[in-house]
Design a protein around this motif. Structure first.
Motif, PDB file in Angstrom:
ATOM      1  N   LEU A   1     -10.141 -40.598  40.342  1.00 37.60           N
ATOM      2  CA  LEU A   1     -11.286 -39.792  39.592  1.00 37.60           C
ATOM      3  C   LEU A   1     -11.962 -41.001  38.909  1.00 37.60           C
ATOM      4  CD1 LEU A   1      -9.317 -36.867  38.262  1.00 37.60           C
ATOM      5  CD2 LEU A   1     -10.875 -37.012  40.307  1.00 37.60           C
ATOM      6  N   LYS A   2     -11.505 -42.094  38.571  1.00 36.08           N
ATOM      7  CA  LYS A   2     -12.014 -43.092  37.704  1.00 36.08           C
ATOM      8  C   LYS A   2     -12.300 -42.723  36.342  1.00 36.08           C
ATOM      9  CE  LYS A   2     -12.783 -46.265  41.537  1.00 36.08           C
ATOM     10  NZ  LYS A   2     -12.134 -45.297  42.366  1.00 36.08           N
ATOM     11  N   ILE A   3     -11.403 -41.947  35.988  1.00 34.62           N
ATOM     12  CA  ILE A   3     -11.298 -41.601  34.412  1.00 34.62           C
ATOM     13  C   ILE A   3     -10.373 -42.545  33.573  1.00 34.62           C
ATOM     14  CG2 ILE A   3     -10.882 -39.869  32.629  1.00 34.62           C
ATOM     15  CD1 ILE A   3     -11.926 -37.672  34.786  1.00 34.62           C
ATOM     16  N   ASP A   4     -10.807 -43.329  32.758  1.00 31.55           N
ATOM     17  CA  ASP A   4      -9.795 -43.988  31.796  1.00 31.55           C
ATOM     18  C   ASP A   4      -9.189 -43.367  30.717  1.00 31.55           C
ATOM     19  OD1 ASP A   4      -8.635 -46.192  30.609  1.00 31.55           O
ATOM     20  OD2 ASP A   4     -10.856 -46.913  29.483  1.00 31.55           O
ATOM     21  N   ASP A   5      -8.072 -42.988  30.838  1.00 32.45           N
ATOM     22  CA  ASP A   5      -7.151 -42.460  29.666  1.00 32.45           C
ATOM     23  C   ASP A   5      -6.170 -43.673  29.317  1.00 32.45           C
ATOM     24  OD1 ASP A   5      -5.327 -41.089  28.367  1.00 32.45           O
ATOM     25  OD2 ASP A   5      -4.775 -39.591  29.822  1.00 32.45           O
ATOM     26  N   ALA A   6      -6.475 -44.069  28.113  1.00 37.25           N
ATOM     27  CA  ALA A   6      -5.909 -45.106  27.446  1.00 37.25           C
ATOM     28  C   ALA A   6      -4.380 -45.072  27.320  1.00 37.25           C
ATOM     29  CB  ALA A   6      -6.565 -45.551  26.086  1.00 37.25           C
ATOM     30  N   VAL A   7      -3.966 -43.818  27.175  1.00 39.12           N
ATOM     31  CA  VAL A   7      -2.499 -43.711  27.088  1.00 39.12           C
ATOM     32  C   VAL A   7      -1.534 -42.721  28.067  1.00 39.12           C
ATOM     33  CG1 VAL A   7      -2.583 -44.393  24.474  1.00 39.12           C
ATOM     34  CG2 VAL A   7      -2.589 -41.913  25.366  1.00 39.12           C
TER      35      VAL A   7
ATOM     36  N   ILE B   1     -14.767 -51.111  28.250  1.00 39.00           N
ATOM     37  CA  ILE B   1     -15.253 -52.318  28.933  1.00 39.00           C
ATOM     38  C   ILE B   1     -14.200 -53.172  29.600  1.00 39.00           C
ATOM     39  CG2 ILE B   1     -16.537 -54.476  28.437  1.00 39.00           C
ATOM     40  CD1 ILE B   1     -17.957 -52.998  26.069  1.00 39.00           C
ATOM     41  N   GLY B   2     -14.342 -53.345  30.540  1.00 35.00           N
ATOM     42  CA  GLY B   2     -13.348 -54.007  31.434  1.00 35.00           C
ATOM     43  C   GLY B   2     -12.337 -53.613  32.125  1.00 35.00           C
ATOM     44  N   LYS B   3     -12.151 -52.016  32.066  1.00 33.48           N
ATOM     45  CA  LYS B   3     -11.412 -51.167  32.797  1.00 33.48           C
ATOM     46  C   LYS B   3     -11.522 -51.516  34.293  1.00 33.48           C
ATOM     47  CE  LYS B   3      -7.861 -48.610  33.184  1.00 33.48           C
ATOM     48  NZ  LYS B   3      -6.653 -48.818  33.090  1.00 33.48           N
ATOM     49  N   TYR B   4     -12.657 -51.157  34.596  1.00 37.40           N
ATOM     50  CA  TYR B   4     -12.883 -51.470  36.102  1.00 37.40           C
ATOM     51  C   TYR B   4     -13.692 -52.621  36.534  1.00 37.40           C
ATOM     52  CZ  TYR B   4     -11.380 -46.476  36.124  1.00 37.40           C
ATOM     53  OH  TYR B   4     -10.420 -45.411  36.115  1.00 37.40           O
ATOM     54  N   LEU B   5     -13.225 -53.154  37.677  1.00 39.58           N
ATOM     55  CA  LEU B   5     -13.801 -54.393  38.312  1.00 39.58           C
ATOM     56  C   LEU B   5     -14.158 -54.010  39.909  1.00 39.58           C
ATOM     57  CD1 LEU B   5     -14.882 -57.210  38.040  1.00 39.58           C
ATOM     58  CD2 LEU B   5     -12.367 -57.900  38.782  1.00 39.58           C
ATOM     59  N   ASN B   6     -15.380 -54.123  40.232  1.00 45.72           N
ATOM     60  CA  ASN B   6     -15.870 -53.258  41.440  1.00 45.72           C
ATOM     61  C   ASN B   6     -15.108 -52.083  42.057  1.00 45.72           C
ATOM     62  OD1 ASN B   6     -17.209 -55.774  41.783  1.00 45.72           O
ATOM     63  ND2 ASN B   6     -15.528 -57.084  42.315  1.00 45.72           N
ATOM     64  N   GLY B   7     -15.173 -51.327  40.906  1.00 39.65           N
ATOM     65  CA  GLY B   7     -14.493 -49.734  41.321  1.00 39.65           C
ATOM     66  C   GLY B   7     -13.113 -49.788  40.921  1.00 39.65           C
ATOM     67  N   LYS B   8     -12.140 -50.772  41.079  1.00 43.72           N
ATOM     68  CA  LYS B   8     -10.788 -50.899  41.005  1.00 43.72           C
ATOM     69  C   LYS B   8     -10.427 -50.990  39.441  1.00 43.72           C
ATOM     70  CE  LYS B   8     -10.235 -52.739  45.476  1.00 43.72           C
ATOM     71  NZ  LYS B   8      -9.459 -53.916  46.313  1.00 43.72           N
ATOM     72  N   PRO B   9      -9.567 -50.339  38.937  1.00 45.77           N
ATOM     73  CA  PRO B   9      -8.935 -50.328  37.746  1.00 45.77           C
ATOM     74  C   PRO B   9      -8.185 -51.572  37.474  1.00 45.77           C
ATOM     75  CG  PRO B   9      -7.414 -48.669  38.909  1.00 45.77           C
ATOM     76  CD  PRO B   9      -8.766 -49.320  39.585  1.00 45.77           C
TER      77      PRO B   9
END
Length: 427
Positions: free
Chosen positions: A321-327, A193-201
């Motif tokens: 790719l819009k994939i959230d990899d935390a580390v 949650i909160g990682k992307y805003l209007n499609g931008k990381p």
């Protein structure tokens, strides 16, 4: 004599010899075991403090449950008798060829599982992760290991292989398998949650970069056992070979760290600690497959490319790719693991002879390395998707929005890592 074709002693594929060999294997296994502490510090340091207990619980789970799962069934799937074309092996439940080897391979299995943990940190159900960790250590990793380390189909030059595939200590078998599994998991779980805003990381800073730094130092230390122990022997010429493996491992890690440091400095105007840490890890992964088949100069260049590649890959996965990899686990282990496997076909050596295309070895080795890279990627992606899809239907992958906002420490474990911090926030 070229930079990439200096003489190098390589892995002796004979069984572990004598008391010194077994002692070296046990010491190396203990060093790899200690890497679990490094993974915990890196993952917790690079993520939010409200999830630190959850990450600690996942790392403890990986080694504890993974040890039992690999002992009960995983080792048999990896080192049992060939059950069909070198693709699958089986030796019966609780199968073993010796305590030292079983322990050494157990901590490798736990490493493969832990790679997934960091990528999906902060939003994944603990129950789901626990089941998938068992699957990784009992099935996905062991089957993959047997393809190469138990005379599997990747060693069969009478089949489709143009040359014998080489992965000395697991750039593909351990790291890429874990990295591609992490890719599937992060994609299926979705971004924090909160990682992307209007499609931008949006950059989500970790809560303790000192933890992350200490974690990388521990991983760097443990890698000397990870790669050096894969020599499987110590004594005589083997001692020289094991020492050389440790040396090139250190050189590649250093080169990866410097490459990432300078690249981000030039790119952004300031050197970035997080990327430098990942650069060191990428350098380590980049030499893991070729640490027995790489000159010192070749190891440095492999690490340099790995350090730059990981920075580019993290940006591509996050932004494109819009994939959230935390580390950054997918890039460090999956992408750098693939690179570390392929580089053997570019400037790898076999004793005094070059086997890479840039030192007179021809294209056969590069072809074999590419087949291995693609096969391990396909195996990890397909099997991870199948098991995670089943888990999604049965118990779900992700915690609720309210649970994620509160933090997995509270919602999943009923405790917090920093009670004093929470009390100050309430006041």
């Amino acid at each position: 004599m070229s930079l990439f074709n200096m003489p190098l002693l390589i892995q002796d594929t004979a069984a572990i010899e004598g008391d010194m060999g077994m002692l070296w294997m046990l010491i190396s296994g203990i060093l790899v075991f200690f890497m679990q502490a490094g993974f915990f510090l890196v993952e917790s340091g690079m993520t939010d403090s409200k999830n630190a207990v959850n990450i600690a619980m996942k790392n403890f789970l990986d080694i504890a449950v993974g040890s039992l799962a690999f002992w009960f069934v995983g080792y048999s799937l990896m080192y049992g008798a060939d059950m069909g074309g070198g693709f699958f092996h089986w030796g019966g439940f609780i199968f073993s060829q010796g305590a030292a080897d079983l322990f050494f391979q157990t901590v490798f299995a736990a490493t493969a599982a832990t790679i997934v943990s960091g990528a999906i940190a902060g939003r994944t159900k603990y129950t789901t992760y626990a089941i998938f960790s068992i699957v990784m250590t009992a099935i996905i990793y062991p089957v993959a290991g047997g393809w190469e380390w138990n005379g599997g189909w990747l060693n069969n030059t009478d089949g489709i292989m143009p040359a014998e595939f080489i992965d000395f200590a697991g750039s593909s078998i351990v790291h890429s398998v874990g990295g591609w599994a992490a890719l599937v998991a992060a994609w299926m779980v979705g971004p924090r949650i909160g990682k992307y805003l209007n499609g931008k990381p949006i950059e989500m800073h970790g809560h303790n970069q000192m933890y992350a730094t200490l974690g990388v130092f521990i991983l760097w230390l443990g890698w000397f056992g990870f790669n050096g122990g894969s020599q499987l022997a110590w004594g005589g010429d083997d001692a020289t070979a094991a020492s050389q493996v440790v040396l090139v491992t250190n050189l590649a890690a250093s080169a990866g760290a410097i490459a990432a440091l300078l690249f981000t400095w030039i790119k952004n105007g300031k050197p970035n600690l997080g990327m430098t840490l990942n650069g060191a890890l990428a350098g380590l992964v980049s030499i893991t497959a070729g640490c027995g088949n790489m000159s010192e100069g070749g190891a440095v260049l492999a690490g340099l490319v790995g350090g730059i590649l990981v920075v580019l890959s993290i940006g591509f996965i996050e932004k494109t790719l819009k994939i959230d990899d935390a580390v950054g686990a997918i890039s460090v282990h999956g992408v750098a693991g693939a690179w570390g496997t392929l580089v053997i076909g570019l400037w790898g050596v076999d004793g005094d002879a070059g086997i890479g295309i840039f030192n007179g070895g021809g294209a056969a080795q590069l072809g074999a390395q590419a087949i291995g890279v693609l096969s391990y990627a396909a195996w990890a992606i397909v099997t991870s998707f199948i098991f995670l899809f089943i888990l999604k239907k049965i118990c779900g992958l992700r915690v609720t929005e309210a649970e994620e906002i509160a933090g997995l420490d509270i919602s999943e474990h009923g405790t917090i890592a920093y009670p004093g911090k929470r009390q100050r926030e309430m006041e």
